[in-house]
Design a protein around this motif. Structure first.
Motif, mmCIF file in Angstrom:
data_model
loop_
_atom_site.group_PDB
_atom_site.id
_atom_site.type_symbol
_atom_site.label_atom_id
_atom_site.label_comp_id
_atom_site.label_asym_id
_atom_site.label_seq_id
_atom_site.Cartn_x
_atom_site.Cartn_y
_atom_site.Cartn_z
ATOM 1 N N LYS A 1 0.848 -1.203 0.000
ATOM 2 C CA LYS A 1 0.000 0.000 0.000
ATOM 3 C C LYS A 1 0.883 1.253 0.000
ATOM 4 C CE LYS A 1 -3.272 -2.858 2.449
ATOM 5 N NZ LYS A 1 -2.294 -3.921 2.614
ATOM 6 N N ASP A 2 0.559 2.239 0.852
ATOM 7 C CA ASP A 2 1.376 3.455 0.802
ATOM 8 C C ASP A 2 2.427 3.458 1.898
ATOM 9 O OD1 ASP A 2 -0.233 3.665 2.944
ATOM 10 O OD2 ASP A 2 -0.915 5.717 2.553
ATOM 11 N N GLU A 3 2.617 2.299 2.547
ATOM 12 C CA GLU A 3 3.581 2.244 3.654
ATOM 13 C C GLU A 3 4.982 2.642 3.229
ATOM 14 O OE1 GLU A 3 3.655 -1.795 5.078
ATOM 15 O OE2 GLU A 3 1.479 -1.752 5.230
ATOM 16 N N TRP A 4 5.300 2.439 1.954
ATOM 17 C CA TRP A 4 6.677 2.658 1.523
ATOM 18 C C TRP A 4 6.909 4.077 1.031
ATOM 19 C CZ3 TRP A 4 9.912 -0.887 3.150
ATOM 20 C CH2 TRP A 4 9.399 -2.145 3.475
ATOM 21 N N ASP A 5 5.882 4.895 1.011
ATOM 22 C CA ASP A 5 6.078 6.306 0.729
ATOM 23 C C ASP A 5 6.921 6.854 1.879
ATOM 24 O OD1 ASP A 5 5.412 9.091 -0.109
ATOM 25 O OD2 ASP A 5 4.404 9.052 1.836
ATOM 26 N N PRO A 6 8.057 7.567 1.579
ATOM 27 C CA PRO A 6 8.984 7.943 2.648
ATOM 28 C C PRO A 6 8.314 8.622 3.844
ATOM 29 C CG PRO A 6 9.934 8.509 0.540
ATOM 30 C CD PRO A 6 8.555 7.982 0.269
ATOM 31 N N GLU A 7 7.506 9.612 3.571
ATOM 32 C CA GLU A 7 6.912 10.356 4.685
ATOM 33 C C GLU A 7 6.071 9.443 5.577
ATOM 34 O OE1 GLU A 7 4.589 14.529 5.607
ATOM 35 O OE2 GLU A 7 4.995 13.965 3.530
ATOM 36 N N THR A 8 5.189 8.658 4.948
ATOM 37 C CA THR A 8 4.345 7.720 5.707
ATOM 38 C C THR A 8 5.213 6.717 6.457
ATOM 39 O OG1 THR A 8 2.854 7.846 3.822
ATOM 40 C CG2 THR A 8 2.327 6.201 5.491
ATOM 41 N N PHE A 9 6.238 6.203 5.767
ATOM 42 C CA PHE A 9 7.111 5.182 6.345
ATOM 43 C C PHE A 9 7.770 5.693 7.630
ATOM 44 C CE2 PHE A 9 11.304 2.970 6.466
ATOM 45 C CZ PHE A 9 10.828 1.691 6.705
ATOM 46 N N TYR A 10 8.370 6.887 7.572
ATOM 47 C CA TYR A 10 9.069 7.419 8.747
ATOM 48 C C TYR A 10 8.092 7.790 9.869
ATOM 49 C CZ TYR A 10 12.991 7.776 5.485
ATOM 50 O OH TYR A 10 13.973 7.493 4.573
ATOM 51 N N LYS A 11 6.974 8.368 9.496
ATOM 52 C CA LYS A 11 6.038 8.862 10.508
ATOM 53 C C LYS A 11 5.282 7.742 11.218
ATOM 54 C CE LYS A 11 5.263 13.595 9.051
ATOM 55 N NZ LYS A 11 4.411 14.542 8.313
ATOM 56 N N THR A 12 5.065 6.637 10.519
ATOM 57 C CA THR A 12 4.240 5.577 11.121
ATOM 58 C C THR A 12 5.078 4.359 11.518
ATOM 59 O OG1 THR A 12 3.798 4.547 8.985
ATOM 60 C CG2 THR A 12 2.249 6.257 9.710
ATOM 61 N N PHE A 13 6.408 4.484 11.412
ATOM 62 C CA PHE A 13 7.280 3.334 11.671
ATOM 63 C C PHE A 13 7.179 2.859 13.125
ATOM 64 C CE2 PHE A 13 11.125 1.224 13.018
ATOM 65 C CZ PHE A 13 11.415 0.384 11.964
ATOM 66 N N THR A 14 6.951 1.561 13.282
ATOM 67 C CA THR A 14 7.112 0.924 14.598
ATOM 68 C C THR A 14 7.785 -0.417 14.354
ATOM 69 O OG1 THR A 14 5.030 -0.319 14.527
ATOM 70 C CG2 THR A 14 4.925 1.903 15.489
ATOM 71 N N ARG A 15 8.445 -0.917 15.373
ATOM 72 C CA ARG A 15 9.101 -2.229 15.238
ATOM 73 C C ARG A 15 8.096 -3.312 14.887
ATOM 74 N NH1 ARG A 15 14.064 -3.581 19.283
ATOM 75 N NH2 ARG A 15 15.366 -1.844 18.654
ATOM 76 N N GLU A 16 6.934 -3.239 15.522
ATOM 77 C CA GLU A 16 5.917 -4.272 15.306
ATOM 78 C C GLU A 16 5.435 -4.268 13.856
ATOM 79 O OE1 GLU A 16 3.916 -7.291 15.144
ATOM 80 O OE2 GLU A 16 5.199 -7.024 16.885
ATOM 81 N N LYS A 17 5.257 -3.061 13.328
ATOM 82 C CA LYS A 17 4.791 -2.939 11.947
ATOM 83 C C LYS A 17 5.848 -3.478 10.973
ATOM 84 C CE LYS A 17 2.935 0.633 9.217
ATOM 85 N NZ LYS A 17 2.616 2.016 8.989
ATOM 86 N N PHE A 18 7.101 -3.175 11.286
ATOM 87 C CA PHE A 18 8.191 -3.629 10.426
ATOM 88 C C PHE A 18 8.333 -5.154 10.520
ATOM 89 C CE2 PHE A 18 12.763 -3.003 8.892
ATOM 90 C CZ PHE A 18 12.363 -2.600 7.643
ATOM 91 N N ALA A 19 8.158 -5.686 11.721
ATOM 92 C CA ALA A 19 8.207 -7.144 11.890
ATOM 93 C C ALA A 19 7.089 -7.805 11.079
ATOM 94 C CB ALA A 19 8.089 -7.515 13.369
ATOM 95 N N GLN A 20 5.952 -7.123 10.983
ATOM 96 C CA GLN A 20 4.827 -7.658 10.206
ATOM 97 C C GLN A 20 5.188 -7.746 8.718
ATOM 98 O OE1 GLN A 20 2.184 -9.199 11.204
ATOM 99 N NE2 GLN A 20 1.321 -9.437 9.152
#
Length: 258
Positions: free
Chosen positions: A99-118
């Motif tokens: 989805k849009d998770e990889w858009d830089p702004e969204t990625f940095y602002k919404t980053f959590t370890r749990e989300k990245f582990a997912q």
């Protein structure tokens, strides 16, 4: 394996981060992965003519790119010798799966370890890119030596490396050590990324991103555990996901181990 021995496999290139030979790692049966067959790296656009000269003797047959089209267009892979190039995006051709998770702004602002582990949890299951990679790996005499890479050569490439090495019978402990090595080989790359992140987030949020984005065991464990919870055994995963039978796996091992 000591970190020094792991670091010895890093090729010192001028314009490419994290380029290393996956050979030398020990498999459980006492054999070792042959050197000069499996290579991994970050993106290759910055490769200098010296780098190309130094890499030509590797006689690569294939460069396999995990990036999506948008990344590959901005930073295309150079031709080194006579190798073929293939690219199948891990995150879906148009990033549709991410989805849009990889858009830089969204990625940095919404980053959590749990989300990245997912993200790691989802990567190895029903993924067209790894299906293609393993299809190629099952015919080693046609497709090796291979260089596989993404942008930093750490996440998508880390999961790909885990699949290749585990197929060869390398222990998860050794695979994890090799995976975490990217924290050492990518110091400058991470610094550049954190500077970019600082344009979008600051203070505690930036600190949380910097700490969370460094590779840690939780991420690759998420991939490994996902395979086990879906299939029970790695051998069953190879057979069901990639059609690689026990006999075929032994053939691949005999080709790649010494």
């Amino acid at each position: 394996m000591e970190n020094n021995a792991l670091m010895e496999r890093v090729l010192p290139l001028e314009g490419v981060y994290n380029f290393r030979d996956m050979g030398g790692l020990k498999a459980r049966d006492g054999r070792k992965v042959k050197k000069g067959l499996l290579f991994r790296s970050a993106e290759l656009t910055g490769m200098t003519s010296n780098d190309k000269t130094n890499l030509r003797p590797l006689n690569l047959k294939l460069i396999y790119d995990y990036r999506d089209m948008a990344e590959a267009v901005v930073k295309p892979d150079p031709q080194i010798g006579n190798e073929r190039h293939e690219r199948v995006a891990v995150n879906g051709q148009d990033k549709s799966t991410a989805k849009d998770e990889w858009d830089p702004e969204t990625f940095y602002k919404t980053f959590t370890r749990e989300k990245f582990a997912q993200v790691y949890r989802e990567m190895p299951i029903q993924n067209a890119s790894y299906k293609r990679l393993m299809h190629l790996f099952a015919k080693p005499e046609q497709n090796l030596p291979v260089l596989h890479h993404c942008a930093g050569g750490r996440d998508r490439t880390g999961v790909g490396a885990m699949l290749l090495l585990r197929t060869l019978g390398v222990s998860f402990e050794t695979i994890m050590e090799d995976y975490l090595l990217s924290n050492k080989t990518l110091v400058a790359y991470h610094q550049e990324l954190f500077e970019e992140a600082a344009q979008f987030v600051s203070g505690a949020q930036l600190k949380q991103f910097e700490e969370g984005f460094m590779l840690n065991e939780q991420y690759l464990d998420a991939s490994i555990n996902s395979i086990f919870s879906t299939y029970g055994k790695f051998g069953k995963y190879l057979e069901k996901e990639f059609g690689i039978t026990r006999t075929e796996r032994e053939k691949i091992k005999d080709y790649c181990l010494e």
